[in-house]
Design an enzyme around this catalytic site. Structure first.
Site, mmCIF file in Angstrom:
data_model
loop_
_atom_site.group_PDB
_atom_site.id
_atom_site.type_symbol
_atom_site.label_atom_id
_atom_site.label_comp_id
_atom_site.label_asym_id
_atom_site.label_seq_id
_atom_site.Cartn_x
_atom_site.Cartn_y
_atom_site.Cartn_z
ATOM 1 N N THR A 181 14.893 51.112 4.931
ATOM 2 C CA THR A 181 15.194 49.711 5.181
ATOM 3 C C THR A 181 16.397 49.731 6.101
ATOM 4 O O THR A 181 17.154 50.695 6.084
ATOM 5 C CB THR A 181 15.583 49.013 3.861
ATOM 6 N N ARG A 209 1.618 44.618 -0.365
ATOM 7 C CA ARG A 209 2.847 44.761 -1.157
ATOM 8 C C ARG A 209 4.034 44.133 -0.426
ATOM 9 O O ARG A 209 4.286 44.432 0.728
ATOM 10 C CB ARG A 209 3.126 46.238 -1.421
ATOM 11 N N GLY A 211 8.116 43.886 -0.772
ATOM 12 C CA GLY A 211 9.249 44.451 -1.492
ATOM 13 C C GLY A 211 10.401 43.462 -1.575
ATOM 14 O O GLY A 211 10.214 42.251 -1.418
ATOM 15 N N GLY A 233 16.399 50.442 -1.213
ATOM 16 C CA GLY A 233 16.104 51.270 -2.378
ATOM 17 C C GLY A 233 14.732 50.982 -2.925
ATOM 18 O O GLY A 233 13.858 50.482 -2.205
#
Lengths: 314, 314
Positions: A181, A209, A211, A233
């Site tokens: 990221t 998906r 996040g 993370g």
């Protein structure tokens, strides 16, 4: 009102040290990229740019840099496609914008900013987000623009190992175990905070998906009364504890300092549910926290006109 | 450990009183639907069902009821399509699941539960979410299953007025101005909390818009150490203040009571950025808050084996 001393911090993901390939040339490339990008944002802030504009520029440059998992150089999903997410938030008025699951917008962070500027919605997903961004004149690219051979090899390795890989290799942090990221937080001359985050997600992730990155309060948050925060993370764990917002909540509700709040989230709340990663955060007093529970996090910061500092390991 | 007295609460959206058509027969239909649904969940809880299962059942029934804007009877987007969102969260371990922008899954709340049970991700969007749900054996429907003439008329009215309408008319709360979301929160015999929320979004909303409902921490949150919360209202504002999570944050970080925390969020933080709506919340001691800053909120609750109570206006 006196001017504030501007502060900028950026990150390029957190993860474990790549002991298999400690490569000083690769390490130097990361330091150089982080230095150039944080310097560009620092220069803007010194000229009076808003924290929002500086964070947008820093993340645009991180998206363009193939070393980092966002924009060009993003990882592949399990269907060998790209699905990019990004968010921005402005601390003075809590305005925010985000996009999720886009694959044709060159700079997802600018699409997030356009959603914020438009003001009707906070989060747009998929084709709807792309249609909106193109109406607003943002640069369109073919999805293959984001692909690199490096990321394709990474997908093949992840498939062989039947797992979701967190990000890139040969690099200082093990790319198959890294949380890819990028993000930026800033305090501007005018005393306002902002945060921006962008990602390609996890290698071999399930299509669809989403996040923590584009979720305001999870991976990105900014409130002048608390902090500007950008996370990296195991995104699902950051979502479940509202990690980015919890920094501001701890500062405002419990009177914690930025550092106390960041350590509570990264060193206590996250590990309690098996989460790993880190975050960068800045408050209105110019306090800065670059906190992670992994072996390393690509990061850099600059305060006022001082020379930027870059770091990878603890 | 002694058993807890179970508590269940549900909502069917918040909004302004429909003064144009005060219709006691319509009002009675809403009371009856709320009564039947809360009773079904109450019976499960009394038999020892988990809060998670009871919330899932309550929201399933709310999705099936065409009076409410979720599942069958959902509103239309600006492209005359449906995009449904749902989330669930389990308070004992902070596990959560959610889906966004789905149009072929009969019960989005069960898809959210399947995402949670699978555990790999928290939020899946669009076609990826649908593919996942069908792999898990959830019931598929044609998108037209969700359509009703009533909602189509509502879209036409919204288009004529060039605006985004918040939900359905003839009903006690003005449907063109109502925030159409459904949700449930529960405390079970075992002392655990859960929350579930589902919505069709806003009439005439931009395709791709994701509101607060499927965002953990924004429209839905549950933590045994704080509260289980399900929100309804101007979703974007709930996202920007992390409304659902902030109840737990205020209880844990500032020592506020459930009622204090709910009132701070609904009566202070939300109006401060122009947000309106409400939420239902329950804590582990069995305290309950059904708090809204609009003229009404479709709601019902039941404690232990007592007769359920339903309400619409203040």
């Amino acid at each position: 009102m006196t001017d504030h001393i501007p502060v900028i911090a950026i990150h390029g993901g957190a993860g474990t040290i790549n002991r298999a390939s400690l490569d000083t040339a690769a390490e130097a490339r990361y330091h150089a990229a982080l230095h150039d990008i944080v310097s560009a944002a620092q220069a803007m802030l010194l000229q009076g740019a808003s924290a929002l504009d500086a964070c947008g520029k820093a993340v645009e440059l991180l998206e363009d840099c193939p070393l980092f998992n966002a924009g060009h150089g993003a990882v592949f999903t399990d269907q060998e496609t790209h699905e990019l997410d990004a968010a921005v938030m402005n601390g003075s008025d809590l305005r925010a914008g985000a996009v999720a699951g886009v694959s044709r917008i060159r700079h997802p962070v600018h699409a997030a900013r356009a959603v914020m500027d438009d003001g009707a919605h906070v989060l747009l997903g998929g084709a709807g987000a792309e249609a909106f961004a193109f109406q607003r004149g943002l640069e369109a690219v073919d999805p293959s623009f984001f692909s690199t051979d490096f990321r394709r090899q990474q997908l093949l390795r992840a498939r062989e190992q039947h797992r979701v890989a967190l990000d890139h290799d040969g690099s200082p942090l093990a790319e198959d175990k890294k949380f890819g990221t990028v993000g930026a937080v800033a305090l501007d001359l005018h005393g306002h905070l902002a945060a921006a985050t962008s990602t390609g997600g996890m290698t071999n992730k399930r299509v669809g998906r989403i996040g923590d990155t584009p979720l305001i309060g999870a991976g990105t948050y900014a409130d002048d009364r608390g902090a500007a925060v950008s996370c990296t993370g195991s995104g699902e764990m950051f979502i479940r504890i509202a990690a980015a917002y919890d920094i501001t909540a701890r500062m405002r509700h419990a009177g914690q300092s930025l550092q106390q709040a960041a350590e509570a989230v990264v060193m206590e709340s996250l590990p309690a549910i098996g989460g790993s990663g880190g975050l960068i955060a800045v408050d209105r007093a110019g306090n800065l926290s670059l906190c992670f529970n992994t072996e390393g996090m690509y990061r850099a910061h600059a305060r006022g006109g001082e020379l930027p500092q870059t770091a990878i390991f603890r």
